[in-house]
Design a protein around this motif. Sequence first.
Motif, PDB file in Angstrom:
ATOM      1  N   HIS A   1       0.790  -1.306  -0.082  1.00 41.48           N
ATOM      2  CA  HIS A   1      -0.018  -0.028  -0.118  1.00 41.48           C
ATOM      3  C   HIS A   1       0.914   1.332   0.049  1.00 41.48           C
ATOM      4  O   HIS A   1       1.966   1.367   0.609  1.00 41.48           O
ATOM      5  CB  HIS A   1      -0.910  -0.051   1.262  1.00 41.48           C
ATOM      6  N   TYR A   2       0.319   2.444  -0.884  1.00 41.96           N
ATOM      7  CA  TYR A   2       1.165   3.508  -0.741  1.00 41.96           C
ATOM      8  C   TYR A   2       1.419   4.527   0.709  1.00 41.96           C
ATOM      9  O   TYR A   2       0.512   3.925   1.474  1.00 41.96           O
ATOM     10  CB  TYR A   2       0.448   4.292  -1.801  1.00 41.96           C
ATOM     11  N   SER A   3       2.198   5.273   0.556  1.00 46.56           N
ATOM     12  CA  SER A   3       2.330   6.060   1.888  1.00 46.56           C
ATOM     13  C   SER A   3       2.731   7.325   1.307  1.00 46.56           C
ATOM     14  O   SER A   3       3.264   7.576   0.137  1.00 46.56           O
ATOM     15  CB  SER A   3       3.451   5.333   2.727  1.00 46.56           C
ATOM     16  N   PHE A   4       2.787   8.339   2.442  1.00 44.06           N
ATOM     17  CA  PHE A   4       3.229   9.761   2.416  1.00 44.06           C
ATOM     18  C   PHE A   4       4.099   9.867   3.122  1.00 44.06           C
ATOM     19  O   PHE A   4       4.361   9.440   4.135  1.00 44.06           O
ATOM     20  CB  PHE A   4       1.720  10.465   2.317  1.00 44.06           C
ATOM     21  N   PHE A   5       4.753  11.160   2.792  1.00 46.70           N
ATOM     22  CA  PHE A   5       5.650  11.721   3.949  1.00 46.70           C
ATOM     23  C   PHE A   5       4.853  12.246   5.128  1.00 46.70           C
ATOM     24  O   PHE A   5       3.737  12.549   5.184  1.00 46.70           O
ATOM     25  CB  PHE A   5       6.546  12.760   3.260  1.00 46.70           C
ATOM     26  N   PRO A   6       5.581  12.350   6.350  1.00 46.75           N
ATOM     27  CA  PRO A   6       4.980  12.773   7.620  1.00 46.75           C
ATOM     28  C   PRO A   6       4.564  14.180   7.129  1.00 46.75           C
ATOM     29  O   PRO A   6       4.918  14.978   6.708  1.00 46.75           O
ATOM     30  CB  PRO A   6       6.234  12.768   8.576  1.00 46.75           C
ATOM     31  N   LEU A 131       9.303  13.398  -5.274  1.00 47.66           N
ATOM     32  CA  LEU A 131       9.068  14.852  -5.535  1.00 47.66           C
ATOM     33  C   LEU A 131       7.633  15.450  -5.213  1.00 47.66           C
ATOM     34  O   LEU A 131       7.238  16.440  -4.796  1.00 47.66           O
ATOM     35  CB  LEU A 131       9.683  15.268  -6.923  1.00 47.66           C
ATOM     36  N   LEU A 132       6.601  14.372  -5.671  1.00 46.84           N
ATOM     37  CA  LEU A 132       5.165  14.855  -5.558  1.00 46.84           C
ATOM     38  C   LEU A 132       4.625  14.538  -4.292  1.00 46.84           C
ATOM     39  O   LEU A 132       3.531  15.036  -4.114  1.00 46.84           O
ATOM     40  CB  LEU A 132       4.586  13.887  -6.663  1.00 46.84           C
ATOM     41  N   GLY A 133       5.299  13.650  -3.482  1.00 42.19           N
ATOM     42  CA  GLY A 133       4.826  13.664  -2.035  1.00 42.19           C
ATOM     43  C   GLY A 133       4.705  11.987  -1.724  1.00 42.19           C
ATOM     44  O   GLY A 133       4.100  11.862  -0.543  1.00 42.19           O
ATOM     45  N   LEU A 134       4.809  11.031  -2.563  1.00 44.18           N
ATOM     46  CA  LEU A 134       4.735   9.866  -2.228  1.00 44.18           C
ATOM     47  C   LEU A 134       5.734   9.366  -1.374  1.00 44.18           C
ATOM     48  O   LEU A 134       7.008   9.591  -1.612  1.00 44.18           O
ATOM     49  CB  LEU A 134       4.281   8.979  -3.517  1.00 44.18           C
ATOM     50  N   GLY A 135       5.456   8.784  -0.180  1.00 46.02           N
ATOM     51  CA  GLY A 135       6.740   7.693   0.254  1.00 46.02           C
ATOM     52  C   GLY A 135       6.524   6.271  -0.167  1.00 46.02           C
ATOM     53  O   GLY A 135       6.400   6.179  -1.546  1.00 46.02           O
ATOM     54  N   HIS A 136       7.087   5.323   0.439  1.00 42.91           N
ATOM     55  CA  HIS A 136       7.267   3.862  -0.432  1.00 42.91           C
ATOM     56  C   HIS A 136       6.051   2.918  -0.021  1.00 42.91           C
ATOM     57  O   HIS A 136       5.186   3.389   0.626  1.00 42.91           O
ATOM     58  CB  HIS A 136       8.430   3.288   0.253  1.00 42.91           C
ATOM     59  N   SER A 137       5.937   2.099  -1.041  1.00 37.58           N
ATOM     60  CA  SER A 137       4.853   1.606  -0.865  1.00 37.58           C
ATOM     61  C   SER A 137       5.120  -0.217  -0.791  1.00 37.58           C
ATOM     62  O   SER A 137       6.296  -0.618  -0.678  1.00 37.58           O
ATOM     63  CB  SER A 137       4.171   1.352  -2.433  1.00 37.58           C
ATOM     64  N   SER A 138       4.287  -0.720   0.093  1.00 36.06           N
ATOM     65  CA  SER A 138       4.526  -2.304   0.430  1.00 36.06           C
ATOM     66  C   SER A 138       4.042  -3.174  -0.795  1.00 36.06           C
ATOM     67  O   SER A 138       4.282  -4.402  -0.573  1.00 36.06           O
ATOM     68  CB  SER A 138       3.787  -2.550   1.611  1.00 36.06           C
ATOM     69  N   VAL A 139       3.476  -2.475  -1.909  1.00 36.41           N
ATOM     70  CA  VAL A 139       3.096  -3.481  -3.087  1.00 36.41           C
ATOM     71  C   VAL A 139       4.569  -3.743  -3.820  1.00 36.41           C
ATOM     72  O   VAL A 139       4.684  -2.628  -4.583  1.00 36.41           O
ATOM     73  CB  VAL A 139       2.039  -2.868  -3.720  1.00 36.41           C
ATOM     74  N   TYR A 145       7.412   0.899  -4.689  1.00 32.86           N
ATOM     75  CA  TYR A 145       8.251   0.037  -3.810  1.00 32.86           C
ATOM     76  C   TYR A 145       9.857   0.361  -3.599  1.00 32.86           C
ATOM     77  O   TYR A 145      10.518   0.590  -4.679  1.00 32.86           O
ATOM     78  CB  TYR A 145       8.021  -1.600  -4.533  1.00 32.86           C
ATOM     79  N   PRO A 146      10.287   0.147  -2.502  1.00 34.47           N
ATOM     80  CA  PRO A 146      11.565   0.689  -2.030  1.00 34.47           C
ATOM     81  C   PRO A 146      12.782  -0.348  -2.513  1.00 34.47           C
ATOM     82  O   PRO A 146      14.033   0.170  -2.153  1.00 34.47           O
ATOM     83  CB  PRO A 146      11.489   0.535  -0.637  1.00 34.47           C
ATOM     84  N   THR A 147      12.728  -1.057  -3.492  1.00 33.17           N
ATOM     85  CA  THR A 147      13.723  -1.911  -3.739  1.00 33.17           C
ATOM     86  C   THR A 147      13.521  -2.211  -5.537  1.00 33.17           C
ATOM     87  O   THR A 147      12.404  -2.626  -5.890  1.00 33.17           O
ATOM     88  CB  THR A 147      14.193  -3.338  -3.292  1.00 33.17           C
ATOM     89  N   ILE A 148      14.745  -2.263  -6.067  1.00 31.85           N
ATOM     90  CA  ILE A 148      14.618  -2.685  -7.668  1.00 31.85           C
ATOM     91  C   ILE A 148      16.126  -3.150  -7.776  1.00 31.85           C
ATOM     92  O   ILE A 148      17.118  -2.969  -7.279  1.00 31.85           O
ATOM     93  CB  ILE A 148      14.483  -1.394  -8.321  1.00 31.85           C
TER      94      ILE A 148
END
Length: 169
Positions: A1-6, A131-139, A145-148
């Motif tokens: 699931h997506y996330s945002f910055f604090p 840059l637009l405000g999304l944090g990392h996703s668990s999907v 998603y935080p790895t590639i």
Amino acid sequence: HYSFFPEEPRWPAGTTELTYAFDPENGLDDKTKRVFASAFARWSEVTTINFRETASYGDADIKIGFYSGDHGDGEPFDGVLGTLAHAFSPTNGRFHLDKAEDWVATGDVTEAALSNAVDLESVAVHEIGHLLGLGHSSVEEAIMYPTISSRTRKVQLAGDDIDGIQQLY
Ligand code: TQI
Ligand code: ZN
Ligand code: ZN
């Protein structure tokens, strides 16, 4: 699931255009610039924000540059692989890429001769999300998603990325 910055920072409500510019010191070629244009277009397709390149680096909302090692923002790059790039949350606009990577700007990164080749557009699409405000996703399928893996190309927004960005804009 997506996330945002604090605190969920975002560009101001009603923003319809953000400008971007390349650090003139980098002297990037058109082929490289077209990769960024393509990456921005993927986000503008699913939001009401359009992205326009400007030549006036100082005035641009988003400032893109390639740097090596310590480049003055307290987040030094680390050479080949490891950290590839970083971008800051809205409305900072800084988007930095590690000059040390073997960036692949066109063609098929999965066939690149270099085992540590990194697909520029894949990283650009991910960093523009930040840059637009999304944090990392668990999907795992999500761009955020935080790895590639190296030699991987992943440029298509997943439903999860689209849901996230449409919460913000
Ligand atoms: N750079 C990290 C990233 O963009 C920097 C970072 C870590 C970060 N945590 C953060 C940025 C939280 C904003 C908010 O995630 S990276 C990938 C991925 C990197 C990683 O060089 O490790 C991509 C850059 F997701 F694939 F691993 C681009 Cl696509
Ligand atoms: Zn930086
Ligand atoms: Zn990230």
